[in-house]
Design a protein around this motif. Sequence first.
Motif, PDB file in Angstrom:
ATOM      1  N   GLY A  99     -19.219   1.773  42.424  1.00 30.64           N
ATOM      2  CA  GLY A  99     -19.224   2.701  43.728  1.00 30.64           C
ATOM      3  C   GLY A  99     -20.555   3.154  44.331  1.00 30.64           C
ATOM      4  N   ALA A 100     -21.202   3.649  44.706  1.00 31.86           N
ATOM      5  CA  ALA A 100     -22.621   3.642  45.470  1.00 31.86           C
ATOM      6  C   ALA A 100     -23.350   3.124  45.107  1.00 31.86           C
ATOM      7  CB  ALA A 100     -23.111   5.830  45.953  1.00 31.86           C
ATOM      8  N   ALA A 101     -24.405   2.892  45.577  1.00 28.32           N
ATOM      9  CA  ALA A 101     -25.660   2.540  45.163  1.00 28.32           C
ATOM     10  C   ALA A 101     -26.699   2.443  45.586  1.00 28.32           C
ATOM     11  CB  ALA A 101     -25.832   0.946  44.209  1.00 28.32           C
ATOM     12  N   ALA A 102     -27.783   3.456  45.412  1.00 36.39           N
ATOM     13  CA  ALA A 102     -27.977   3.750  46.787  1.00 36.39           C
ATOM     14  C   ALA A 102     -30.022   4.506  45.869  1.00 36.39           C
ATOM     15  CB  ALA A 102     -28.276   5.244  46.380  1.00 36.39           C
ATOM     16  N   GLY A 103     -30.958   3.339  46.616  1.00 35.68           N
ATOM     17  CA  GLY A 103     -32.505   3.715  46.455  1.00 35.68           C
ATOM     18  C   GLY A 103     -32.226   2.819  44.898  1.00 35.68           C
ATOM     19  N   GLY A 104     -32.270   3.701  42.868  1.00 28.23           N
ATOM     20  CA  GLY A 104     -32.372   3.192  42.698  1.00 28.23           C
ATOM     21  C   GLY A 104     -31.951   2.648  41.607  1.00 28.23           C
ATOM     22  N   GLY A 105     -30.603   3.313  42.406  1.00 29.23           N
ATOM     23  CA  GLY A 105     -29.361   2.194  41.774  1.00 29.23           C
ATOM     24  C   GLY A 105     -29.118   1.273  42.856  1.00 29.23           C
ATOM     25  N   LEU A 106     -29.484   0.598  44.314  1.00 26.76           N
ATOM     26  CA  LEU A 106     -29.445  -0.461  43.979  1.00 26.76           C
ATOM     27  C   LEU A 106     -30.524  -1.229  43.853  1.00 26.76           C
ATOM     28  CD1 LEU A 106     -29.273  -2.338  46.648  1.00 26.76           C
ATOM     29  CD2 LEU A 106     -31.148  -1.169  47.947  1.00 26.76           C
ATOM     30  N   ALA A 107     -31.604  -0.717  42.947  1.00 27.59           N
ATOM     31  CA  ALA A 107     -32.580  -1.453  42.615  1.00 27.59           C
ATOM     32  C   ALA A 107     -31.991  -1.779  41.496  1.00 27.59           C
ATOM     33  CB  ALA A 107     -34.315  -1.027  42.444  1.00 27.59           C
ATOM     34  N   LEU A 108     -31.780  -0.997  40.782  1.00 31.49           N
ATOM     35  CA  LEU A 108     -30.663  -1.206  39.463  1.00 31.49           C
ATOM     36  C   LEU A 108     -30.105  -2.223  38.879  1.00 31.49           C
ATOM     37  CD1 LEU A 108     -30.783  -1.046  35.771  1.00 31.49           C
ATOM     38  CD2 LEU A 108     -28.641   0.860  36.519  1.00 31.49           C
ATOM     39  N   SER A 109     -29.032  -2.663  40.370  1.00 36.95           N
ATOM     40  CA  SER A 109     -28.254  -3.759  40.424  1.00 36.95           C
ATOM     41  C   SER A 109     -28.766  -4.690  40.959  1.00 36.95           C
ATOM     42  CB  SER A 109     -27.108  -3.198  41.876  1.00 36.95           C
ATOM     43  OG  SER A 109     -27.853  -3.432  43.190  1.00 36.95           O
ATOM     44  N   LEU A 110     -29.625  -5.013  41.416  1.00 35.57           N
ATOM     45  CA  LEU A 110     -30.706  -5.632  41.887  1.00 35.57           C
ATOM     46  C   LEU A 110     -30.906  -7.239  40.983  1.00 35.57           C
ATOM     47  CD1 LEU A 110     -32.579  -5.079  45.318  1.00 35.57           C
ATOM     48  CD2 LEU A 110     -30.180  -6.607  44.724  1.00 35.57           C
ATOM     49  N   ALA A 111     -31.516  -5.317  39.445  1.00 34.16           N
ATOM     50  CA  ALA A 111     -32.279  -6.605  38.027  1.00 34.16           C
ATOM     51  C   ALA A 111     -30.883  -7.157  37.280  1.00 34.16           C
ATOM     52  CB  ALA A 111     -32.525  -5.261  37.302  1.00 34.16           C
ATOM     53  N   ALA A 112     -30.133  -6.947  38.042  1.00 36.92           N
ATOM     54  CA  ALA A 112     -28.754  -8.110  36.792  1.00 36.92           C
ATOM     55  C   ALA A 112     -28.819  -9.263  37.984  1.00 36.92           C
ATOM     56  CB  ALA A 112     -28.080  -7.204  37.362  1.00 36.92           C
ATOM     57  N   ASP A 113     -28.073 -10.464  36.516  1.00 45.33           N
ATOM     58  CA  ASP A 113     -28.229 -11.364  37.234  1.00 45.33           C
ATOM     59  C   ASP A 113     -27.333 -11.808  37.792  1.00 45.33           C
ATOM     60  OD1 ASP A 113     -30.213 -12.778  35.232  1.00 45.33           O
ATOM     61  OD2 ASP A 113     -28.616 -11.611  33.877  1.00 45.33           O
ATOM     62  N   ILE A 114     -25.628 -11.221  37.719  1.00 44.91           N
ATOM     63  CA  ILE A 114     -24.752 -11.177  38.972  1.00 44.91           C
ATOM     64  C   ILE A 114     -24.013  -9.638  39.118  1.00 44.91           C
ATOM     65  CG2 ILE A 114     -21.939 -12.067  39.268  1.00 44.91           C
ATOM     66  CD1 ILE A 114     -23.442 -14.058  36.499  1.00 44.91           C
ATOM     67  N   ARG A 115     -23.523  -9.532  40.501  1.00 43.64           N
ATOM     68  CA  ARG A 115     -22.832  -8.204  40.846  1.00 43.64           C
ATOM     69  C   ARG A 115     -21.381  -8.480  41.456  1.00 43.64           C
ATOM     70  NH1 ARG A 115     -28.023  -8.590  40.492  1.00 43.64           N
ATOM     71  NH2 ARG A 115     -27.831 -10.711  42.868  1.00 43.64           N
ATOM     72  N   LEU A 116     -20.860  -8.191  40.481  1.00 38.60           N
ATOM     73  CA  LEU A 116     -19.249  -8.040  41.427  1.00 38.60           C
ATOM     74  C   LEU A 116     -19.254  -5.784  41.754  1.00 38.60           C
ATOM     75  CD1 LEU A 116     -17.283  -9.693  37.896  1.00 38.60           C
ATOM     76  CD2 LEU A 116     -18.331 -10.852  40.733  1.00 38.60           C
ATOM     77  N   ALA A 117     -18.205  -6.297  42.618  1.00 37.19           N
ATOM     78  CA  ALA A 117     -18.404  -5.075  43.410  1.00 37.19           C
ATOM     79  C   ALA A 117     -17.192  -4.152  43.792  1.00 37.19           C
ATOM     80  CB  ALA A 117     -18.711  -5.021  44.409  1.00 37.19           C
ATOM     81  N   ALA A 118     -16.392  -3.213  43.399  1.00 35.81           N
ATOM     82  CA  ALA A 118     -14.923  -3.207  43.720  1.00 35.81           C
ATOM     83  C   ALA A 118     -15.028  -2.178  45.516  1.00 35.81           C
ATOM     84  CB  ALA A 118     -14.942  -1.536  43.048  1.00 35.81           C
ATOM     85  N   PRO A 119     -13.871  -2.714  45.879  1.00 36.14           N
ATOM     86  CA  PRO A 119     -14.291  -2.464  47.407  1.00 36.14           C
ATOM     87  C   PRO A 119     -15.049  -0.734  47.632  1.00 36.14           C
ATOM     88  CG  PRO A 119     -11.785  -2.562  46.487  1.00 36.14           C
ATOM     89  CD  PRO A 119     -12.742  -2.504  45.329  1.00 36.14           C
ATOM     90  N   THR A 120     -14.678   0.211  47.327  1.00 38.30           N
ATOM     91  CA  THR A 120     -15.751   1.280  47.442  1.00 38.30           C
ATOM     92  C   THR A 120     -16.800   1.383  47.056  1.00 38.30           C
ATOM     93  OG1 THR A 120     -15.286   1.494  44.828  1.00 38.30           O
ATOM     94  CG2 THR A 120     -13.613   3.033  46.281  1.00 38.30           C
ATOM     95  N   ALA A 121     -17.213   0.103  46.426  1.00 43.64           N
ATOM     96  CA  ALA A 121     -18.902   0.292  46.490  1.00 43.64           C
ATOM     97  C   ALA A 121     -19.559  -0.255  47.873  1.00 43.64           C
ATOM     98  CB  ALA A 121     -19.435  -0.998  46.101  1.00 43.64           C
ATOM     99  N   LYS A 122     -20.421   0.705  47.185  1.00 43.65           N
ATOM    100  CA  LYS A 122     -21.949   1.050  48.611  1.00 43.65           C
ATOM    101  C   LYS A 122     -23.245   1.004  48.397  1.00 43.65           C
ATOM    102  CE  LYS A 122     -19.129   4.400  50.918  1.00 43.65           C
ATOM    103  NZ  LYS A 122     -18.087   6.150  51.191  1.00 43.65           N
ATOM    104  N   PHE A 123     -24.155   0.153  48.914  1.00 48.87           N
ATOM    105  CA  PHE A 123     -25.461  -0.338  49.265  1.00 48.87           C
ATOM    106  C   PHE A 123     -26.422   0.467  50.280  1.00 48.87           C
ATOM    107  CE2 PHE A 123     -23.359  -3.159  46.851  1.00 48.87           C
ATOM    108  CZ  PHE A 123     -23.324  -3.763  45.891  1.00 48.87           C
TER     109      PHE A 123
END
Length: 264
Positions: free
Chosen positions: A108-132
């Motif tokens: 789902g939503a990855a905003a602000g620090g949530g975006l930063a946390l997703s970037l800290a991962a090596d690989i990102r998979l997303a559901a259609p509902t994901a928002k950055f």
Amino acid sequence: MTETLRLDRPRDGIMVVTLNRPGRANAMTAQMFEELEHLARSVHHDEALRVVVLTGAGTAFCAGYDLDDAAELPSLGAVGMLKLQELGARALAAVRGIRVPVIAAVNGAAAGGGLALSLAADIRLAAPTAKFNAAFVRIGLSAGDLGTSWLLPRLIGPAAAAEIVYTGRIVEAPEAERLGLVNRVVLAEELLDAALAMADAICANSPAGVEMSKKSLQANMEITSYAAALELENRGQALLTRTADMREALTAFTERRPPTFTGR
């Protein structure tokens, strides 16, 4: 024991870490930073661990820093705010530094620090509902936060990163996939299974080889010399040829059978 995280071991070698504040869209707090840092440090010597999957409880991945706590930030003073900032930075750096691959299953939503946390991962998979959303400028802050200004341009290029961070606009899942912000988009009900399938594919390979590959990829993002990159790679390969896993992999390949790795 953690209060903001839920830890599961669905199968051998794989840990699923779920941000567990669904009532607050898994927003970050000082306690979550502390628990993330402690978890990342504590798994360093877990020889059985091969992959970490990071996701969020409920309908969000992580909405960034909890705005209820953010209201108190101006009253902290410069030194107090710096300590909180450094706590968050240590937490995300520790997540990025986990010795095994980290897969973010962005549900789902990855905003602000949530975006930063997703970037800290090596690989990102997303559901259609994901928002950055690099939401920092929308609350009077800078996108130079928790590693975003370093990781995002390296992932999608400086021009695309500049547009996203200057406007603070939302990037939907299909665009995130086109930009390379996520590896791919999968159906929401299949997201965790897809992350676990990718984790299984990683686990099928040499633990030492995967770990050294992660070290090389991360270290070579931080140097500008091709010669230095070659030197780092040469050392890693030389070390790996001394391991039992490499000998087993070669033998299994010639015998056309699945390898059995020991991690040594």
